[in-house]
Design a protein around this motif. Structure first.
Motif: not given
Length: 181
Positions: A82-86
């Motif tokens: 879920p943090t990949a985009g960040f």
């Protein structure tokens, strides 16, 4: 060249140290971390290219498996969660923050660093993060954006701290503020 390498390495380390805070992860998998302030600082102090490079060095270390992210996370798996985009947005966030500080010289440095941190470290970063969350969590963009709104007040505080630290560094060691060199 040697000075650039040491500054880039120093800020990669600063970003890592800011991940040592106790892990606090929200229900949808995004941790609360001070590392985004490290991204803002890298851009505001080092400038666009060096700041983005410091983030890339940090992310390379994470990809190699070093547990440098908040809560001791590391390895390739974090780049598909879920943090990949960040994480992807960190590079752009540092670059945009640095670019604004480099180019906008007509206003006081504190204001410039604060606005640059909000635009780069919040708006740009959230654009990447929301898209990444929507893809990984199979949710709409608006729903994903709604999930991250809880982070905005803390990130505004981080932007203000970044502005204050940037001004303090400029006063104490003006030659160290590479974004204005």
């Amino acid at each position: 060249m040697e000075k650039t390498v040491s500054h880039v390495a120093l800020f990669a380390a600063v970003i890592a140290v800011l991940g040592l805070m106790p892990k606090l992860t929200l229900a949808f998998g995004i941790p609360v971390t001070a590392q985004s302030m490290g991204i803002m600082l890298a851009g505001a102090i080092l400038g666009a290219r060096r700041g983005a490079l410091a983030v890339l060095v940090f992310l390379l270390l994470v990809a190699l498996g070093l547990p440098l992210l908040a809560g001791g996370r590391g390895g390739l798996g974090v780049f598909v969660g879920p943090t990949a985009g960040f994480l992807a947005g960190w590079v752009a966030a540092a670059f945009v923050t640095g670019l604004i500080v480099e180019r906008w010289r007509s206003a006081p440095l504190g204001l410039v660093a604060g606005v640059a941190s909000v635009i780069g470290g919040i708006v740009v970063l959230y654009a990447f993060g929301v898209v990444g969350m929507a893809l990984v969590l199979h949710r709409g963009l608006l729903e994903s954006a709604g999930l991250v709104l809880i982070f905005v007040p803390g990130d505004i505080v981080k932007a203000a701290i970044t502005a204050a630290l940037t001004v303090s560094l400029a006063r104490a060691r003006p030659q160290s503020l590479l974004s204005r060199a």
